[in-house]
Each structure stands twice: as structure tokens, then as C-alpha cells.
Design a protein around this motif. Structure first.
Motif, PDB file in Angstrom:
ATOM      1  N   VAL A 213       0.858  -1.190   0.000  1.00 42.78           N
ATOM      2  CA  VAL A 213       0.000   0.000   0.000  1.00 42.78           C
ATOM      3  C   VAL A 213       0.893   1.240   0.000  1.00 42.78           C
ATOM      4  N   PRO A 214       0.691   2.170  -0.948  1.00 43.71           N
ATOM      5  CA  PRO A 214       1.483   3.405  -0.915  1.00 43.71           C
ATOM      6  C   PRO A 214       1.012   4.316   0.219  1.00 43.71           C
ATOM      7  N   ILE A 215       1.946   4.697   1.074  1.00 41.70           N
ATOM      8  CA  ILE A 215       1.621   5.561   2.213  1.00 41.70           C
ATOM      9  C   ILE A 215       2.498   6.805   2.132  1.00 41.70           C
ATOM     10  N   HIS A 216       1.884   7.968   2.343  1.00 40.97           N
ATOM     11  CA  HIS A 216       2.618   9.236   2.325  1.00 40.97           C
ATOM     12  C   HIS A 216       2.278  10.005   3.597  1.00 40.97           C
ATOM     13  N   ASN A 217       3.268  10.257   4.438  1.00 38.44           N
ATOM     14  CA  ASN A 217       3.085  10.981   5.706  1.00 38.44           C
ATOM     15  C   ASN A 217       1.997  10.356   6.584  1.00 38.44           C
ATOM     16  N   GLY A 218       1.957   9.042   6.645  1.00 39.77           N
ATOM     17  CA  GLY A 218       1.011   8.359   7.521  1.00 39.77           C
ATOM     18  C   GLY A 218      -0.405   8.269   6.995  1.00 39.77           C
ATOM     19  N   THR A 219      -0.631   8.708   5.761  1.00 39.99           N
ATOM     20  CA  THR A 219      -1.961   8.622   5.168  1.00 39.99           C
ATOM     21  C   THR A 219      -1.835   8.145   3.722  1.00 39.99           C
ATOM     22  N   ILE A 220      -2.958   8.073   3.030  1.00 36.62           N
ATOM     23  CA  ILE A 220      -2.920   7.631   1.635  1.00 36.62           C
ATOM     24  C   ILE A 220      -2.669   8.834   0.728  1.00 36.62           C
ATOM     25  N   PRO A 221      -2.126   8.611  -0.468  1.00 39.15           N
ATOM     26  CA  PRO A 221      -1.774   9.739  -1.336  1.00 39.15           C
ATOM     27  C   PRO A 221      -2.969  10.516  -1.893  1.00 39.15           C
ATOM     28  N   HIS A 222      -4.095   9.850  -2.094  1.00 38.03           N
ATOM     29  CA  HIS A 222      -5.253  10.537  -2.668  1.00 38.03           C
ATOM     30  C   HIS A 222      -6.537   9.816  -2.277  1.00 38.03           C
ATOM     31  N   GLU A 223      -7.649  10.482  -2.522  1.00 38.91           N
ATOM     32  CA  GLU A 223      -8.968   9.928  -2.217  1.00 38.91           C
ATOM     33  C   GLU A 223      -9.314   8.840  -3.230  1.00 38.91           C
TER      34      GLU A 223
ATOM     35  N   ASP B 152     -19.069  -5.901  -4.767  1.00 41.15           N
ATOM     36  CA  ASP B 152     -20.484  -6.271  -4.735  1.00 41.15           C
ATOM     37  C   ASP B 152     -21.334  -5.048  -4.375  1.00 41.15           C
ATOM     38  N   ALA B 153     -22.088  -5.110  -3.272  1.00 42.65           N
ATOM     39  CA  ALA B 153     -22.973  -3.993  -2.917  1.00 42.65           C
ATOM     40  C   ALA B 153     -22.317  -3.011  -1.954  1.00 42.65           C
ATOM     41  N   ALA B 154     -21.052  -3.210  -1.636  1.00 41.71           N
ATOM     42  CA  ALA B 154     -20.382  -2.338  -0.663  1.00 41.71           C
ATOM     43  C   ALA B 154     -19.506  -1.310  -1.366  1.00 41.71           C
ATOM     44  N   LYS B 155     -19.511  -0.104  -0.813  1.00 40.70           N
ATOM     45  CA  LYS B 155     -18.620   0.961  -1.270  1.00 40.70           C
ATOM     46  C   LYS B 155     -17.904   1.499  -0.047  1.00 40.70           C
ATOM     47  N   VAL B 156     -16.606   1.712  -0.177  1.00 42.27           N
ATOM     48  CA  VAL B 156     -15.826   2.288   0.918  1.00 42.27           C
ATOM     49  C   VAL B 156     -15.040   3.472   0.371  1.00 42.27           C
ATOM     50  N   LEU B 157     -15.336   4.660   0.897  1.00 42.59           N
ATOM     51  CA  LEU B 157     -14.604   5.869   0.529  1.00 42.59           C
ATOM     52  C   LEU B 157     -13.406   5.981   1.458  1.00 42.59           C
ATOM     53  N   LEU B 158     -12.222   6.089   0.891  1.00 45.99           N
ATOM     54  CA  LEU B 158     -10.988   6.262   1.661  1.00 45.99           C
ATOM     55  C   LEU B 158     -10.445   7.645   1.331  1.00 45.99           C
ATOM     56  N   LYS B 159     -10.277   8.471   2.363  1.00 51.39           N
ATOM     57  CA  LYS B 159      -9.894   9.860   2.161  1.00 51.39           C
ATOM     58  C   LYS B 159      -8.662  10.183   3.005  1.00 51.39           C
ATOM     59  N   PRO B 160      -7.643  10.798   2.420  1.00 49.34           N
ATOM     60  CA  PRO B 160      -6.469  11.161   3.220  1.00 49.34           C
ATOM     61  C   PRO B 160      -6.839  12.174   4.303  1.00 49.34           C
ATOM     62  N   ALA B 161      -6.128  12.104   5.416  1.00 54.34           N
ATOM     63  CA  ALA B 161      -6.407  13.018   6.525  1.00 54.34           C
ATOM     64  C   ALA B 161      -5.111  13.646   7.014  1.00 54.34           C
ATOM     65  N   SER B 162      -5.249  14.808   7.640  1.00 51.75           N
ATOM     66  CA  SER B 162      -4.076  15.510   8.147  1.00 51.75           C
ATOM     67  C   SER B 162      -3.532  14.801   9.389  1.00 51.75           C
ATOM     68  N   PRO B 163      -2.253  15.006   9.691  1.00 55.27           N
ATOM     69  CA  PRO B 163      -1.659  14.355  10.867  1.00 55.27           C
ATOM     70  C   PRO B 163      -2.420  14.701  12.145  1.00 55.27           C
ATOM     71  N   GLY B 164      -2.629  13.697  12.980  1.00 55.81           N
ATOM     72  CA  GLY B 164      -3.347  13.890  14.232  1.00 55.81           C
ATOM     73  C   GLY B 164      -4.816  13.525  14.159  1.00 55.81           C
ATOM     74  N   THR B 165      -5.309  13.241  12.970  1.00 53.85           N
ATOM     75  CA  THR B 165      -6.725  12.903  12.804  1.00 53.85           C
ATOM     76  C   THR B 165      -7.028  11.518  13.353  1.00 53.85           C
ATOM     77  N   GLY B 166      -6.155  10.576  13.087  1.00 53.46           N
ATOM     78  CA  GLY B 166      -6.390   9.194  13.495  1.00 53.46           C
ATOM     79  C   GLY B 166      -7.164   8.443  12.432  1.00 53.46           C
ATOM     80  N   ILE B 167      -7.660   7.284  12.804  1.00 54.32           N
ATOM     81  CA  ILE B 167      -8.420   6.462  11.865  1.00 54.32           C
ATOM     82  C   ILE B 167      -9.899   6.601  12.199  1.00 54.32           C
ATOM     83  N   ILE B 168     -10.626   7.248  11.308  1.00 55.46           N
ATOM     84  CA  ILE B 168     -12.067   7.414  11.479  1.00 55.46           C
ATOM     85  C   ILE B 168     -12.713   6.371  10.579  1.00 55.46           C
ATOM     86  N   SER B 169     -13.232   5.303  11.201  1.00 56.20           N
ATOM     87  CA  SER B 169     -13.657   4.172  10.394  1.00 56.20           C
ATOM     88  C   SER B 169     -14.497   3.204  11.211  1.00 56.20           C
ATOM     89  N   ASN B 170     -15.140   2.260  10.518  1.00 59.61           N
ATOM     90  CA  ASN B 170     -15.816   1.181  11.235  1.00 59.61           C
ATOM     91  C   ASN B 170     -14.803   0.069  11.522  1.00 59.61           C
TER      92      ASN B 170
END
Length: 176
Positions: A78-88, A94-112
Motif C-alpha cells: 500500500v502506498p503511504i505518504h506521511n502516515g496517510t494515503i496519497p489521494h482519495e 459487490d454492494a459495498a462501497k468504501v470511501l478512503l480519504k487522506p487526513a491531516s496528521p493527528g486525525t487518526g483512523i475514522i472508520s468502522n
């Protein structure tokens, strides 16, 4: 399985394992109910490599072993840049969609829980996610994996745009 263990030991990588779900399933037959278990497992080194696997068996330990083995077989980078992903990106399965969005440092993991397990073991520290559609943990994990697999590294983005990676991060100065 021995081949996989030897391969992992040969590369010297130490993967952390996490069981996301253990589900009891039954198959009703003429002779009664046949009980079995399905396990969803995630392995990762918290440094850009992660894998997801599903195992099914009549006994829980066998299902766990199969799931972990499958997860180790499916490890990817997985490409990681500054502890987050490079782009959204949006991962779909199937029927599931998961939006992955980069976040600024200190945000943490906001997820299920399911998506969190995958991104944590991948080594991502700051990310915003939103899952919609199916809530099945197996499908959510696969959608997350699909999203992470489709990420482009900064170097690849720069190459496609014919600019330097620094210009991708800071933007290209407009002339004029």
C-alpha cells in the motif's frame, strides 16, 4: 502452508494477525443441521503491507488457520505518504462501497471496525473512511482492499502528469 511460512521467514517480515469476524453457519440437510465456521482475518506489518483472507471449516481453529493462511497469500503493498494515503479513492465490492480519504496528521483512523482493521495493519495512521451499501464484514474488507490496491503512489502520479513528486505535493506554479 509450510511453503508460505518458509517464504515469510525467508523475507524476514513479521506480520501482525487480527481476527475480524468468526461467524457460525449452518447448512440444513435431510440428516439435520451441519454446523461450520467462517473466519475473516487480516495480516499486516504496519509498514505498507496488508492482506485479507477468509477461511471456512467445521472447527474454529481450523477456520482461523485457513483464514490466516489465505491472508498471508494475499499480501500486497500500500502506498503511504506521511502516515496517510496519497489521494482519495472509492473501493467497491459487490454492494459495498468504501470511501478512503487522506487526513491531516493527528486525525487518526475514522472508520468502522472492519475497515479499521485493514488500514491499521497496513500502517496508515490518519484516514477518513465512509462505508455505504452492504455491512457484511467480508465484503467491506474486500472493498477496502480493492480501494487500497488501486491507489497510486506519488511517484506514479508525478510520472503520469509529467511533473516532479514535489510539484504533486505542493502544486505547480502557474506562469504569468
Amino acid at each position: 502452508m509450510a511453503d508460505i511460512a518458509q517464504k515469510i521467514k525467508a523475507t524476514g517480515e513479521d506480520f501482525e494477525e487480527r481476527i475480524v469476524e468468526i461467524r457460525r453457519t449452518t447448512k440444513v440437510t435431510k440428516g439435520g443441521k451441519n454446523l461450520s465456521f467462517r473466519v475473516l482475518a487480516v495480516v499486516g506489518n504496519r509498514n505498507g503491507k496488508v492482506g485479507v483472507g477468509v477461511g471456512k471449516a467445521r472447527e474454529v481453529p481450523d477456520a482461523i488457520r485457513k483464514a490466516l493462511s489465505a491472508a498471508r497469500r494475499n499480501v500486497f503493498k500500500v502506498p503511504i505518504h506521511n502516515g496517510t494515503i496519497p489521494h482519495e479513492i472509492v473501493g467497491r465490492q459487490d454492494a459495498a462501497k468504501v470511501l478512503l480519504k487522506p487526513a491531516s496528521p493527528g486525525t487518526g483512523i475514522i472508520s468502522n471496525g472492519t475497515v479499521r482493521a485493514v488500514v491499521e495493519l497496513a500502517g496508515i495512521h490518519n484516514i477518513l473512511t465512509k462505508s455505504s451499501g452492504s455491512t457484511n464484514p467480508v465484503v467491506l474488507a474486500q472493498a477496502t482492499v480493492n480501494g487500497l490496491k488501486n491507489l497510486l503512489s506519488l511517484e506514479k502520479i508525478a510520472e503520469l502528469r509529467d511533473i516532479t513528486p514535489q510539484e504533486v505535493i505542493h502544486g505547480v506554479k502557474k506562469e504569468g
